[in-house]
Design a protein around this motif. Structure first.
Motif, mmCIF file in Angstrom:
data_model
loop_
_atom_site.group_PDB
_atom_site.id
_atom_site.type_symbol
_atom_site.label_atom_id
_atom_site.label_comp_id
_atom_site.label_asym_id
_atom_site.label_seq_id
_atom_site.Cartn_x
_atom_site.Cartn_y
_atom_site.Cartn_z
ATOM 1 N N UNK A 1 39.849 31.755 43.278
ATOM 2 C CA UNK A 1 41.180 31.421 43.777
ATOM 3 C C UNK A 1 41.082 30.514 45.005
ATOM 4 N N UNK A 2 41.997 29.571 45.102
ATOM 5 C CA UNK A 2 42.071 28.735 46.298
ATOM 6 C C UNK A 2 42.707 29.542 47.428
ATOM 7 N N UNK B 1 32.084 43.435 39.580
ATOM 8 C CA UNK B 1 31.431 42.152 39.856
ATOM 9 C C UNK B 1 32.195 41.012 39.187
ATOM 10 N N UNK B 2 32.650 41.240 37.953
ATOM 11 C CA UNK B 2 33.420 40.231 37.233
ATOM 12 C C UNK B 2 34.754 39.971 37.927
ATOM 13 N N UNK B 3 35.383 41.046 38.414
ATOM 14 C CA UNK B 3 36.659 40.915 39.113
ATOM 15 C C UNK B 3 36.486 40.128 40.414
ATOM 16 N N UNK B 4 35.432 40.435 41.158
ATOM 17 C CA UNK B 4 35.148 39.702 42.397
ATOM 18 C C UNK B 4 34.888 38.227 42.123
ATOM 19 N N UNK B 5 34.208 37.956 41.006
ATOM 20 C CA UNK B 5 33.924 36.574 40.635
ATOM 21 C C UNK B 5 35.213 35.813 40.339
ATOM 22 N N UNK C 1 54.469 28.179 39.904
ATOM 23 C CA UNK C 1 53.288 27.491 39.386
ATOM 24 C C UNK C 1 52.011 28.140 39.921
ATOM 25 N N UNK C 2 51.986 28.408 41.237
ATOM 26 C CA UNK C 2 50.822 29.073 41.834
ATOM 27 C C UNK C 2 50.634 30.470 41.238
ATOM 28 N N UNK C 3 51.732 31.157 41.069
ATOM 29 C CA UNK C 3 51.675 32.518 40.533
ATOM 30 C C UNK C 3 51.075 32.532 39.127
ATOM 31 N N UNK C 4 51.463 31.566 38.312
ATOM 32 C CA UNK C 4 50.923 31.469 36.953
ATOM 33 C C UNK C 4 49.419 31.191 36.985
ATOM 34 N N UNK D 1 43.777 32.937 36.286
ATOM 35 C CA UNK D 1 42.414 33.053 36.813
ATOM 36 C C UNK D 1 41.958 34.510 36.897
ATOM 37 N N UNK D 2 42.890 35.415 37.191
ATOM 38 C CA UNK D 2 42.551 36.829 37.311
ATOM 39 C C UNK D 2 42.612 37.554 35.966
ATOM 40 N N UNK D 3 43.017 36.818 34.918
ATOM 41 C CA UNK D 3 43.133 37.407 33.574
ATOM 42 C C UNK D 3 44.041 38.642 33.605
ATOM 43 N N UNK D 4 45.134 38.518 34.343
ATOM 44 C CA UNK D 4 46.097 39.616 34.482
ATOM 45 C C UNK D 4 47.337 39.298 33.658
ATOM 46 N N UNK D 5 47.644 40.167 32.698
ATOM 47 C CA UNK D 5 48.792 39.905 31.828
ATOM 48 C C UNK D 5 50.108 40.382 32.429
ATOM 49 N N UNK D 6 50.041 41.081 33.559
ATOM 50 C CA UNK D 6 51.266 41.552 34.203
ATOM 51 C C UNK D 6 51.011 41.765 35.689
ATOM 52 N N UNK D 7 52.100 41.903 36.441
ATOM 53 C CA UNK D 7 51.976 42.173 37.875
ATOM 54 C C UNK D 7 51.326 43.534 38.104
#
Length: 230
Positions: free
Chosen positions: A168-169, A159-163, A201-204, A209-215
């Motif tokens: 994201x735009x 649910x948190x991930x979906x939120x 810039x978009x990638x960052x 927003x996704x709280x992802x520290x890596x690809x």
């Protein structure tokens, strides 16, 4: 029921299952809901489980329990199979129909193989014959609670991930999808007719927003979200 004094020699934890350590989501205190039409059985089970540290609520019928059950309650159900009105197996099916996370342990003084099979097929966590052995019941409750906590953690994490994804735009979703498909920033820039600097810039922004520290983390998130198949 087995004497409480025999508890120490079975090699199992006698404490109520607690929320797994390391989780980031708060969990309500679980309750064991004891449902049996025999008052003496309700009282005995309630007292025994309280001694073992569980919070206990008792009900004389499954119908009364279902009427009073709040969807957000967590815990475990211990119910007799044969009761007036809704029986234990029908209760289990109803909880499954409602999407409840409450594990159900069914008990019966008239158990047979077909009944046990029907109970498990209905979705029961375990099936225990009366007279109930304290250690067997406590172990079954702890297993059920542990699995319920895991399911709740997984559900709330998704649910948190979906939120996060919903924030994201439209352009960021495009970037997200292309990144997790393995496109480089240069390739994304060419595909979307953007400058590499704009893509970076978009990638960052997507990563933040996704709280992802890596690809790699972003790819795992995409799999959970159903954006790509593993």
């Amino acid at each position: 029921m087995a004497a409480l004094a025999s508890a120490g020699g079975h090699g199992i934890s006698l404490l109520p299952a607690t929320r797994p350590k390391g989780g980031s989501l708060s969990m309500p205190t679980p309750t064991v809901f004891v449902i049996d039409d025999q008052e003496a059985v309700r009282h005995a089970l309630g007292e025994m489980l309280t001694v073992f540290g569980f919070s206990v609520e008792t009900f004389g019928t499954a119908d009364l329990f279902l009427k009073q059950l709040e969807p957000e309650r967590t815990g475990c159900v211990v119910a007799d199979v044969r009761m007036p009105g809704t029986d234990g197996i029908a209760l289990t099916r109803e909880l499954v129909r409602r999407g409840s996370t409450l594990p159900v342990i069914l008990i019966s003084g008239h158990a047979d193989v077909p009944m046990a099979v029907a109970a498990i097929k209905a979705g029961a966590e375990d099936f225990i014959e009366k007279p109930v052995d304290d250690m067997q019941l406590v172990a079954a409750i702890n297993r059920g609670l542990a699995r319920a906590f895991e399911r709740l953690d997984t559900q709330r994490s998704l649910e948190s991930l979906n939120s996060s994804f919903a924030r994201l735009t439209a352009r960021e979703v495009e970037i997200f999808d292309l990144v997790v498909q393995g496109f480089t920033s240069q390739a994304i820039a060419a595909k979307l007719e953007l400058s590499p600097r704009t893509v970076e810039s978009y990638r960052a922004q997507v990563m933040e927003k996704m709280k992802a520290e890596s690809v790699a983390v972003l790819v795992r998130q995409a799999v959970r979200l159903g954006r790509i198949t593993p």
